[in-house]
Design a protein around this motif. Structure first.
Motif, PDB file in Angstrom:
ATOM      1  N   ALA A   2      -2.761   4.730  19.253  1.00 47.08           N
ATOM      2  CA  ALA A   2      -2.477   4.770  17.820  1.00 47.08           C
ATOM      3  C   ALA A   2      -3.626   4.151  17.045  1.00 47.08           C
ATOM      4  N   SER A   6      -2.148   3.354  11.401  1.00 48.51           N
ATOM      5  CA  SER A   6      -0.753   3.676  11.689  1.00 48.51           C
ATOM      6  C   SER A   6      -0.008   2.442  12.181  1.00 48.51           C
ATOM      7  N   ASN A   9       0.655   0.246   9.169  1.00 49.07           N
ATOM      8  CA  ASN A   9       1.808   0.749   8.414  1.00 49.07           C
ATOM      9  C   ASN A   9       3.115   0.370   9.099  1.00 49.07           C
ATOM     10  N   GLU A  10       3.160   0.529  10.419  1.00 47.34           N
ATOM     11  CA  GLU A  10       4.365   0.192  11.166  1.00 47.34           C
ATOM     12  C   GLU A  10       4.661  -1.303  11.084  1.00 47.34           C
ATOM     13  N   GLU A  16       3.239   5.168   4.536  1.00 50.43           N
ATOM     14  CA  GLU A  16       1.856   5.606   4.340  1.00 50.43           C
ATOM     15  C   GLU A  16       1.012   4.444   3.841  1.00 50.43           C
ATOM     16  N   ARG A  17      -0.282   4.639   3.855  1.00 50.52           N
ATOM     17  CA  ARG A  17      -1.216   3.609   3.424  1.00 50.52           C
ATOM     18  C   ARG A  17      -1.132   3.460   1.903  1.00 50.52           C
TER      19      ARG A  17
END
Length: 281
Positions: A2, A6, A9-10, A16-17
């Motif tokens: 990843a 990403s 974000n998680e 989303e950014r």
């Protein structure tokens, strides 16, 4: 594997950014100043203003407002968008005709190009359509080019304007228009607004707005962190985005789920050291 983005974000629970540098109307924050600037754009459209001028510092959100305007205009508008137009008298007409989708003959004279331009405007008007030319980064236009644009605005049918001009640029555009040589141009500017930098309160609301659009359902930047972002960015949205984006990466690598003033200060110190970000402090 990843990507860092990403995972970041998680880590923060985002879809989303939130702080990209691309002008995205979906993230548009309606500060009082942006609301007034957009109202002035709409006012210029509705009143058939010959020339509308919107200025602001680099990264103040001018292009994002333009993108929102383009998405919102009714279908009866024909729009030509020209960015960073440069060159002499004939080259400007080439830029304009290309933006309007009008094919030109190679080696065509200025008289021929202007005739094509006029014919296009008349045909659009006869079809019940209104033509708008939008110049982004208009501070790069020369005094000669601006004078030529004023001549474009003289094309009309009875009491109706066949073309409206919208100029968007940095503060230097105001100085350019204020030159004595361009007094006639300045007199045709019917709608004008300058976008100032955001206040500390607006920066906090801006940061929280972008996070909410990206999917945040909790506080991520503390009020003190937002105050620090304002101090080091001077309230310029693009710099706010850069600082906040870096701060989220720093927080992710530290395993922190709340960004405080210390993280923002570290970002500012590192960016100043490496010269990758011009801070206002």
């Amino acid at each position: 594997m990843a990507s860092t983005l990403s995972i970041y974000n998680e880590h923060f629970g985002l879809a989303e950014r939130p702080f990209t540098l691309l002008p995205d109307p979906d993230f548009l924050y309606w500060s009082d100043s942006h609301t007034r600037a957009y109202a002035m754009l709409e006012y210029g459209m509705l009143t058939h203003a010959p020339i509308t001028v919107i200025t602001g510092e680099i990264g103040a959100g001018k292009t994002t407002l333009l993108r929102h305007l383009l998405r919102s205009l009714p279908e009866e508008f024909t729009v030509g968008l020209i960015s960073n137009a440069q060159g002499n008298r004939g080259e400007l007409l080439h830029w304009v005709l290309m933006a309007l989708g009008v094919p030109t003959e190679e080696g065509a004279s200025y008289v021929r190009l202007f005739a094509q331009f006029q014919e296009f405007l008349i045909e659009e008007y006869a079809s019940g359509r209104r033509t708008i030319l939008i110049f982004d980064e208009a501070q790069n236009l020369s005094t000669e080019t601006l004078e030529e644009l004023r001549m474009f605005s003289n094309i009309n049918a009875d009491k109706d304007e066949l073309i409206q001009l919208v100029l968007v640029g940095q503060p230097e555009l105001r100085d350019l228009i204020a030159q004595p040589r361009l007094v006639q141009f300045a007199q045709r500017v019917s709608a004008e607004y300058h976008l100032p930098a955001m206040t500390a309160e607006q920066v906090q609301a801006y940061v929280n707005h972008r996070l909410a659009v990206a999917g945040a359902d909790r506080e991520i930047f503390t009020p003190a962190a937002c105050e620090c972002v304002h101090q080091v960015s001077g309230g310029v949205p693009r710099l706010v985005n850069q600082i906040c984006d870096y701060a989220m990466v720093y927080a992710y690598t530290d395993g922190a789920r709340l960004i405080d003033a210390g993280i923002v200060e570290q970002v500012a110190a590192d960016r100043r050291m490496h010269g990758n970000l011009k801070m206002v402090v």
